[in-house]
Design an enzyme around this catalytic site. Structure first.
Site, PDB file in Angstrom:
ATOM      1  N   CYS A 118       0.787  -1.042   0.099  1.00 36.13           N
ATOM      2  CA  CYS A 118       0.015   0.054  -0.165  1.00 36.13           C
ATOM      3  C   CYS A 118       0.838   1.175  -0.114  1.00 36.13           C
ATOM      4  O   CYS A 118       0.291   2.535  -0.168  1.00 36.13           O
ATOM      5  CB  CYS A 118      -0.988   0.085   1.130  1.00 36.13           C
ATOM      6  SG  CYS A 118      -1.863  -1.529   1.163  1.00 36.13           S
ATOM      7  N   HIS A 260      -3.505   6.823   2.262  1.00 37.88           N
ATOM      8  CA  HIS A 260      -3.807   5.568   1.832  1.00 37.88           C
ATOM      9  C   HIS A 260      -5.388   5.143   2.144  1.00 37.88           C
ATOM     10  O   HIS A 260      -5.468   5.105   3.477  1.00 37.88           O
ATOM     11  CB  HIS A 260      -2.952   4.401   2.150  1.00 37.88           C
ATOM     12  CG  HIS A 260      -3.440   2.997   1.912  1.00 37.88           C
ATOM     13  ND1 HIS A 260      -3.801   2.499   0.705  1.00 37.88           N
ATOM     14  CD2 HIS A 260      -3.348   2.160   2.878  1.00 37.88           C
ATOM     15  CE1 HIS A 260      -4.319   1.371   0.962  1.00 37.88           C
ATOM     16  NE2 HIS A 260      -3.796   1.104   2.180  1.00 37.88           N
ATOM     17  N   ASN A 290     -10.198  -0.584   0.429  1.00 42.36           N
ATOM     18  CA  ASN A 290      -8.416  -0.549   0.161  1.00 42.36           C
ATOM     19  C   ASN A 290      -8.315  -1.270  -0.989  1.00 42.36           C
ATOM     20  O   ASN A 290      -8.233  -2.544  -1.220  1.00 42.36           O
ATOM     21  CB  ASN A 290      -7.912  -1.250   1.555  1.00 42.36           C
ATOM     22  CG  ASN A 290      -6.597  -1.284   1.638  1.00 42.36           C
ATOM     23  OD1 ASN A 290      -6.033  -0.969   0.654  1.00 42.36           O
ATOM     24  ND2 ASN A 290      -5.951  -1.451   2.659  1.00 42.36           N
TER      25      ASN A 290
HETATM   26  N1  COA Z   1     -17.692  -8.689  10.540  1.00 43.36           N
HETATM   27  C1  COA Z   1     -18.442  -9.065  11.805  1.00 43.36           C
HETATM   28  N2  COA Z   1     -17.662  -9.189  12.982  1.00 43.36           N
HETATM   29  C2  COA Z   1     -16.315  -9.185  12.741  1.00 43.36           C
HETATM   30  C3  COA Z   1     -15.686  -9.028  11.522  1.00 43.36           C
HETATM   31  C4  COA Z   1     -16.574  -8.774  10.369  1.00 43.36           C
HETATM   32  N3  COA Z   1     -16.121  -8.730   9.063  1.00 43.36           N
HETATM   33  N4  COA Z   1     -14.286  -9.150  11.493  1.00 43.36           N
HETATM   34  C5  COA Z   1     -13.994  -9.412  12.897  1.00 43.36           C
HETATM   35  N5  COA Z   1     -15.315  -9.502  13.607  1.00 43.36           N
HETATM   36  C6  COA Z   1     -15.423  -9.473  14.956  1.00 43.36           C
HETATM   37  C7  COA Z   1     -14.282 -10.325  15.556  1.00 43.36           C
HETATM   38  O1  COA Z   1     -14.236 -11.759  15.352  1.00 43.36           O
HETATM   39  C8  COA Z   1     -14.201  -9.688  17.014  1.00 43.36           C
HETATM   40  O2  COA Z   1     -15.323 -10.521  17.617  1.00 43.36           O
HETATM   41  P1  COA Z   1     -15.296 -11.040  19.178  1.00 43.36           P
HETATM   42  O3  COA Z   1     -15.131  -9.587  20.002  1.00 43.36           O
HETATM   43  O4  COA Z   1     -16.347 -11.929  19.507  1.00 43.36           O
HETATM   44  O5  COA Z   1     -14.097 -11.754  19.318  1.00 43.36           O
HETATM   45  C9  COA Z   1     -14.899  -8.317  16.763  1.00 43.36           C
HETATM   46  O6  COA Z   1     -15.482  -8.439  15.597  1.00 43.36           O
HETATM   47  C10 COA Z   1     -13.860  -7.305  17.157  1.00 43.36           C
HETATM   48  O7  COA Z   1     -12.880  -7.600  16.281  1.00 43.36           O
HETATM   49  P2  COA Z   1     -11.406  -6.790  16.298  1.00 43.36           P
HETATM   50  O8  COA Z   1     -10.525  -7.524  15.070  1.00 43.36           O
HETATM   51  O9  COA Z   1     -11.416  -6.390  17.503  1.00 43.36           O
HETATM   52  O10 COA Z   1     -12.217  -5.515  15.443  1.00 43.36           O
HETATM   53  P3  COA Z   1     -11.537  -4.401  15.358  1.00 43.36           P
HETATM   54  O11 COA Z   1     -12.162  -3.142  15.881  1.00 43.36           O
HETATM   55  O12 COA Z   1      -9.903  -4.193  15.363  1.00 43.36           O
HETATM   56  O13 COA Z   1     -11.630  -4.023  13.585  1.00 43.36           O
HETATM   57  C11 COA Z   1     -10.556  -4.043  11.628  1.00 43.36           C
HETATM   58  C12 COA Z   1     -11.139  -4.828  12.669  1.00 43.36           C
HETATM   59  C13 COA Z   1      -9.914  -5.131  10.704  1.00 43.36           C
HETATM   60  C14 COA Z   1     -11.651  -3.367  10.694  1.00 43.36           C
HETATM   61  C15 COA Z   1      -9.426  -3.050  12.155  1.00 43.36           C
HETATM   62  O14 COA Z   1      -8.531  -3.723  12.995  1.00 43.36           O
HETATM   63  C16 COA Z   1      -8.443  -2.351  11.255  1.00 43.36           C
HETATM   64  O15 COA Z   1      -8.990  -1.603  10.402  1.00 43.36           O
HETATM   65  N6  COA Z   1      -7.157  -2.553  11.217  1.00 43.36           N
HETATM   66  C17 COA Z   1      -6.249  -1.913  10.132  1.00 43.36           C
HETATM   67  C18 COA Z   1      -6.364  -2.934   8.977  1.00 43.36           C
HETATM   68  C19 COA Z   1      -5.908  -2.113   7.744  1.00 43.36           C
HETATM   69  O16 COA Z   1      -5.996  -1.078   7.499  1.00 43.36           O
HETATM   70  N7  COA Z   1      -5.323  -3.098   7.009  1.00 43.36           N
HETATM   71  C20 COA Z   1      -4.564  -2.747   5.790  1.00 43.36           C
HETATM   72  C21 COA Z   1      -3.472  -1.562   5.938  1.00 43.36           C
HETATM   73  S1  COA Z   1      -2.783  -1.184   4.356  1.00 43.36           S
END
Ligand code: COA
Length: 335
Positions: A118, A260, A290
């Site tokens: 990215c 990004h 993304n």
């Molecule tokens: N739909 C519904 N629930 C989901 C899910 C989805 N697509 N993905 C994860 N969950 C659930 C998890 O299982 C978790 O459940 P639990 O509490 O029962 O264990 C809960 O939602 C929270 O998950 P978590 O991973 O803590 O969520 P988060 O707030 O960290 O959000 C992302 C997840 C991926 C959106 C976030 O971490 C993020 O944006 N990270 C950066 C990713 C990114 O930008 N990557 C590319 C960079 S170039």
């Protein structure tokens, strides 16, 4: 980092392309256990584009983005000296840029791929700037294009909801040093965290009678979402401030913040930390998700088409992602 500048650089034109197939969040919830509400709340994404069709590849969408940029500025492809294709999803590990060169008919151009996920487009802009500023080349096509749908685990709801396919292109051209529009840059890598976000190669042993051959294949994208989130909201604003400080520009002087397009919450948190108002934040994340190396040139092209960016506006552009790699380039729009 200082370099010998013999000529300036300006961005002459932009172009972009996305595949036709739209998959919205409701359709995602038929693929994995998720909901429109969850995806919008946590990411700001409403829908994404996915490339379909037999043997369609990153080259096909990179082609349309490149052709649109060339048409916008009325340039003959034979005038291009260099093509940099920033992509992490090539259709040939030896590189896809040469296929792009042939497809657009830029037969005089040198062409190579640049792999930095990215951050690829920002590093591509910085690389092109060096070739122009030191007098090596006059016209460079930089394309950011990715088809991560081909490398997404469509059963992993942690990752598959995030990514989409797309391409964006810019044409950079030499100009007088006084008209130089690339003001500065700041790039960083932390390879110790490479495994937080990766698309790994997995090996198996192929045994013949006398030898063992270690061969394998690339797997799907894996990501530690929480760690990547923390990395982005801490390192990106610090990197931008460092770059602005080195140029004696304050965040109040910034007209547009083009990050990004990873997650709406990341974009807002970075803008907040820089005290940059949300109306200066360029975002099209809700429509495309993304798109990796494509996200910045795609959003830039849209902002240009919508006539948001005006002459002399200062644009701070930052890429971040796998590597882990992050970087900023500051531009003053001259066209
Ligand atoms: N739909 C519904 N629930 C989901 C899910 C989805 N697509 N993905 C994860 N969950 C659930 C998890 O299982 C978790 O459940 P639990 O509490 O029962 O264990 C809960 O939602 C929270 O998950 P978590 O991973 O803590 O969520 P988060 O707030 O960290 O959000 C992302 C997840 C991926 C959106 C976030 O971490 C993020 O944006 N990270 C950066 C990713 C990114 O930008 N990557 C590319 C960079 S170039």
């Amino acid at each position: 980092m200082k370099s010998l500048i013999t000529q300036g650089v300006r961005i002459l034109g932009t172009g972009s392309a996305v595949p036709d197939l739209v998959i919205n969040n409701h359709q995602m919830s038929e693929i994995v256990e998720t909901s429109d509400k969850w995806i919008i709340n946590r990411t700001g994404i409403k829908e994404r584009r996915v490339l379909t069709g037999v043997n369609k590849s990153v080259v096909d969408i990179a082609y349309f983005a490149a052709i649109r940029a060339l048409q916008q500025v009325g340039m003959n492809p034979l005038e291009i000296d260099l093509i940099i294709l920033a992509t992490s999803s090539p259709n040939d590990l030896f590189g896809s840029a040469s296929q792009l060169q042939a497809k657009i008919g830029a037969y005089k151009a040198v062409a190579f791929d640049l792999t930095a996920a990215c951050s690829g487009f920002v590093i591509g802009l910085v690389t092109a700037t060096q070739f122009i500023q030191n007098g090596s080349y006059q016209n460079i096509l930089v394309v950011g294009a990715d088809v991560l749908s081909k490398w997404t685990d469509w059963s992993d709801r942690n990752t598959c909801i995030l990514f989409g396919d797309g391409a964006g292109a810019v044409i950079m051209q030499a100009c007088s040093v006084e008209k130089n529009s690339i003001l500065g840059f700041q790039l960083n890598t932390d390879g110790q965290k490479y495994d937080q976000l990766s698309l790994r190669y997995r090996e198996h042993i192929n045994s013949s009678q006398n030898f063992q051959f270690f061969q394998g294949a690339f797997q799907y994208i894996t990501m530690n979402g929480k760690e990547v989130y923390k990395f982005a909201v801490s390192k990106v604003p610090a990197n931008i401030l460092q770059c602005l400080d080195s140029l004696n520009i304050s965040s109040g002087d910034v007209d547009w913040l083009l990050l990004h397009q990873a997650n709406e919450r990341i974009l807002n948190a970075v803008a907040d930390r820089l005290s940059i108002e949300s109306n200066k934040l360029l975002s099209n994340l809700s429509k495309y998700g993304n798109t990796s190396a494509a996200s910045i040139p795609l959003a830039l092209d849209e902002a240009i088409q919508e006539k948001k960016i005006l002459k002399d506006d200062i644009i701070v552009i930052s890429g971040f992602g796998a590597g882990l790699t992050w970087g900023t380039i500051v531009i003053q729009w001259k066209c």
